[in-house]
Design a protein around this motif. Structure first.
Motif, PDB file in Angstrom:
ATOM      1  N   PHE A 211     -66.861 -43.230   3.517  1.00 59.59           N
ATOM      2  CA  PHE A 211     -66.586 -42.082   4.385  1.00 59.59           C
ATOM      3  C   PHE A 211     -67.441 -40.881   3.975  1.00 59.59           C
ATOM      4  O   PHE A 211     -68.072 -40.224   4.806  1.00 59.59           O
ATOM      5  CB  PHE A 211     -65.100 -41.717   4.314  1.00 59.59           C
ATOM      6  N   ALA A 212     -67.477 -40.635   2.666  1.00 54.60           N
ATOM      7  CA  ALA A 212     -68.236 -39.485   2.169  1.00 54.60           C
ATOM      8  C   ALA A 212     -69.725 -39.643   2.476  1.00 54.60           C
ATOM      9  O   ALA A 212     -70.402 -38.704   2.881  1.00 54.60           O
ATOM     10  CB  ALA A 212     -68.018 -39.321   0.675  1.00 54.60           C
ATOM     11  N   LEU A 257     -68.781 -28.466   4.608  1.00 55.23           N
ATOM     12  CA  LEU A 257     -69.019 -29.903   4.421  1.00 55.23           C
ATOM     13  C   LEU A 257     -68.594 -30.341   3.020  1.00 55.23           C
ATOM     14  O   LEU A 257     -67.922 -31.358   2.844  1.00 55.23           O
ATOM     15  CB  LEU A 257     -70.501 -30.211   4.637  1.00 55.23           C
ATOM     16  N   ILE A 258     -68.950 -29.528   2.028  1.00 57.67           N
ATOM     17  CA  ILE A 258     -68.584 -29.857   0.647  1.00 57.67           C
ATOM     18  C   ILE A 258     -67.067 -29.841   0.497  1.00 57.67           C
ATOM     19  O   ILE A 258     -66.480 -30.734  -0.117  1.00 57.67           O
ATOM     20  CB  ILE A 258     -69.242 -28.861  -0.328  1.00 57.67           C
ATOM     21  N   VAL A 264     -61.292 -35.048   0.758  1.00 53.98           N
ATOM     22  CA  VAL A 264     -61.146 -36.485   1.017  1.00 53.98           C
ATOM     23  C   VAL A 264     -61.245 -37.273  -0.281  1.00 53.98           C
ATOM     24  O   VAL A 264     -60.404 -38.122  -0.589  1.00 53.98           O
ATOM     25  CB  VAL A 264     -62.230 -36.953   2.015  1.00 53.98           C
ATOM     26  N   VAL A 265     -62.256 -36.991  -1.070  1.00 52.55           N
ATOM     27  CA  VAL A 265     -62.481 -37.755  -2.295  1.00 52.55           C
ATOM     28  C   VAL A 265     -61.341 -37.558  -3.291  1.00 52.55           C
ATOM     29  O   VAL A 265     -60.826 -38.512  -3.870  1.00 52.55           O
ATOM     30  CB  VAL A 265     -63.839 -37.366  -2.926  1.00 52.55           C
ATOM     31  N   SER A 266     -60.901 -36.303  -3.472  1.00 53.62           N
ATOM     32  CA  SER A 266     -59.867 -36.067  -4.484  1.00 53.62           C
ATOM     33  C   SER A 266     -58.523 -36.641  -4.048  1.00 53.62           C
ATOM     34  O   SER A 266     -57.766 -37.160  -4.858  1.00 53.62           O
ATOM     35  CB  SER A 266     -59.748 -34.582  -4.792  1.00 53.62           C
ATOM     36  N   ARG A 270     -56.771 -39.965  -6.335  1.00 52.82           N
ATOM     37  CA  ARG A 270     -55.589 -39.741  -7.139  1.00 52.82           C
ATOM     38  C   ARG A 270     -54.625 -40.916  -7.010  1.00 52.82           C
ATOM     39  O   ARG A 270     -54.018 -41.331  -7.970  1.00 52.82           O
ATOM     40  CB  ARG A 270     -54.897 -38.447  -6.694  1.00 52.82           C
ATOM     41  N   THR A 271     -54.483 -41.451  -5.797  1.00 55.00           N
ATOM     42  CA  THR A 271     -53.484 -42.486  -5.540  1.00 55.00           C
ATOM     43  C   THR A 271     -53.770 -43.866  -6.131  1.00 55.00           C
ATOM     44  O   THR A 271     -52.848 -44.495  -6.630  1.00 55.00           O
ATOM     45  CB  THR A 271     -53.245 -42.625  -4.029  1.00 55.00           C
TER      46      THR A 271
END
Lengths: 285, 269
Positions: A211-212, A257-258, A264-266, A270-271
């Motif tokens: 996605f990123a 954007l960042i 999204v990434v963090s 985590r999960t």
């Protein structure tokens, strides 16, 4: 290294070679490495014109670009999952001739410049391309459409998912799959009930990476899909265009954007720790 | 362990492949070309001259650089071709430029506003837009008005870049409303979409059309008052090679330079 017993190691039956103290000079270099990534981000944040930030990112063209980026990145992540999971399974579990070569070739989009990827797509799916010519006869025109954007993003993002998932599959091993099979589970059941839950963390992180990567796609999109507001002009293309006339807008959009990528990434990173631990209580009696 | 080794070697192989491709795509060194000596009495010039020039000048300036080096054997001319506004950003951020040649006056003004232009910029060429279609002309376009019809895959520059601004005003003076399928970020991207046959038509500079040769068919816009883009050139005030820079600008504006530019399709200033 004389034994400087780590408190957590005491009372555990760990192999000595598994424990490795990190030398201090490694920390110094690691700090430099982290700075090298973080400093430019701070440099950019320092350039953001906060007074104008909201108007800059809520202009019509900016919102169109953001919405298009989120839509296409979601679509290409879904496509990556549909195509990438089977691909990773075949690469990790099956055995056939030319497997190594296939893997190397599938990872090519990771290392080839995106512009080259865009050209390859153009010469394949473009109007005059290998397959595009036949599609054109059928009335299907891919270039200059949102479909082309999704294809470009999937092309560059797919290897991230395949690589991440294949690694998880190999690490997880086939023990549980074999046990399930001996108990009479059919291959599809094993895949659904054992394999996929086992590698869920790898699957999630692979999907997030994909996605990123899709969100940041620029070169292949520009080459293959073109640039039109609301149709093919994603956030990175809008940033590049704004940079020509309004650097403030470009910086504001870059920050946006960042921020989106970071959220999204963090969230996703985590999960995924828990499922593996609960499903495979490694070393448990 | 075995797996990671395999993976590593596969990655290494692909990286190797990628870097080989990348190193092949660099700009080639122009072959030495013998040109009659133009300056002999002046003190001999030496050193490296960094010329930052608009992307549309790539062919002509590379030729002129070869001429300049032939006339001054101790001089090395190195070029940086890119979009004019990108170049301005680079120069204001401290890139070592000696000469700046812009594709429009607006970007030259940006540089003079930043106090980075020595003296007054000189206009050395002009450029106008033209319509190009793929050699096979799949949509049977014969006029500017044809290209504006619905259903035609027309590609232009975005209004934010000079070629897009020119396209907009040319369409206005022709009384046409353009409905492009893509607004590219540079004129070379527009040309690429046409030469690859992806687009039915594109608006590019006449010099781009000329450089594409037989890959495109050129259809003049037929405007009474076309938008004319002026190309100014100037010495960058932070340059340590002021003499060299002046000599190069003299070559561009002299008869030899003007001939090279005219051959490529540029108009006289």
């Amino acid at each position: 290294m004389p034994a400087l017993a780590h408190p957590k190691l005491q009372g555990r039956t760990q192999q000595p070679w598994q424990f490795q103290a990190v030398p201090r000079w490694v920390f110094a270099l690691a700090a430099l490495g982290a700075l090298f990534i973080l400093l430019p981000l701070f440099g950019m944040v320092a350039k953001v014109n906060w007074a104008q930030f909201i108007p800059l990112i809520t202009s019509e063209s900016s919102l169109d670009a953001l919405v298009l980026s989120l839509k296409t990145a979601t679509a290409s992540t879904a496509l990556c999952l549909i195509l990438g999971v089977p691909l990773a399974l075949v690469l990790a579990r099956a055995h056939f001739g030319g497997q190594r070569i296939l893997r190397a070739l599938i990872l090519l989009p990771l290392v080839v410049p995106p512009v080259v990827g865009g050209l390859a797509l153009l010469y394949t799916f473009g109007r005059e391309g290998l397959i595009g010519r036949s599609l054109n006869v059928l009335g299907i025109d891919i270039a200059f459409s949102t479909t082309a954007v999704i294809m470009a993003q999937t092309f560059v993002a797919l290897p991230f998912l395949v690589l991440s998932l294949e690694g998880s599959l190999r690490t997880a091993g086939q023990k549980y799959e074999a046990v399930a099979a001996t108990l009479g589970a059919r291959p599809s059941t094993v895949l659904r009930r054992i394999t996929l839950p086992l590698v869920l963390p790898g699957l999630v992180s692979g999907a997030v990476l994909a996605f990123a990567r899709s969100l940041g796609e620029f070169g292949a999109t520009l080459t293959f899909a073109g640039s039109l507001q609301g149709v093919t002009r994603t956030l990175p293309l809008e940033i590049y265009l704004q940079r020509e006339i309004d650097p403030d807008a470009a910086v504001a959009l870059s920050f946006l954007l960042i921020a989106v990528a970071l959220v999204v990434v963090s969230l996703a990173y985590r999960t995924p720790r828990s499922p593996l631990r609960t499903l495979v209580p490694r070393g448990a009696p | 362990m075995k797996f990671s080794l395999v993976k590593l070697s596969a990655l290494a192989a692909t990286v190797l492949l990628a870097t080989t491709v990348a190193s092949c795509s660099g700009p080639g060194t122009p072959a030495a070309q013998t040109t009659p000596q133009t300056t002999s009495s002046a003190p001999e010039l030496s050193g490296t001259l960094n010329v930052f020039a608009a992307a549309s000048l790539q062919q002509t300036f590379t030729d002129l650089g070869t001429q300049f080096q032939a006339a001054h054997p101790k001089v090395k001319v190195s070029f940086n071709f890119d979009g004019s506004s990108t170049l301005v950003t680079q120069i204001t951020q401290g890139a070592p430029a000696d000469v700046f040649a812009s594709a429009d006056t607006a970007n030259m003004k940006k540089l003079s506003d930043a106090q980075l232009v020595a003296g007054t910029p000189v206009n050395f060429a002009t450029n106008v837009l033209t319509l190009v279609v793929p050699a096979s002309n799949p949509a049977n376009i014969t006029s500017f008005a044809d290209a504006a019809k619905p259903g035609i895959k027309l590609v232009v520059c975005a209004a934010q870049v000079p070629c897009g601004a020119a396209a907009k005003s040319d369409a206005a003076s022709a009384g046409l409303t353009l409905t492009p399928v893509s607004e590219e970020l540079s004129v070379t991207s527009v040309l690429g979409k046409v030469t690859s046959g992806e687009a039915d038509a594109g608006l590019v500079y006449v010099t781009d059309a000329k450089s594409a040769g037989t890959k495109v068919k050129t259809i003049p816009l037929g405007l009474a008052k076309p938008t004319i883009n002026e190309y100014p050139i100037a010495t960058v005030s932070s340059s340590k090679q002021q003499d060299l820079a002046k000599a190069f600008i003299a070559l561009v504006t002299a008869k030899e330079g003007q001939k090279v530019l005219a051959d490529a399709g540029f108009g006289a200033p």
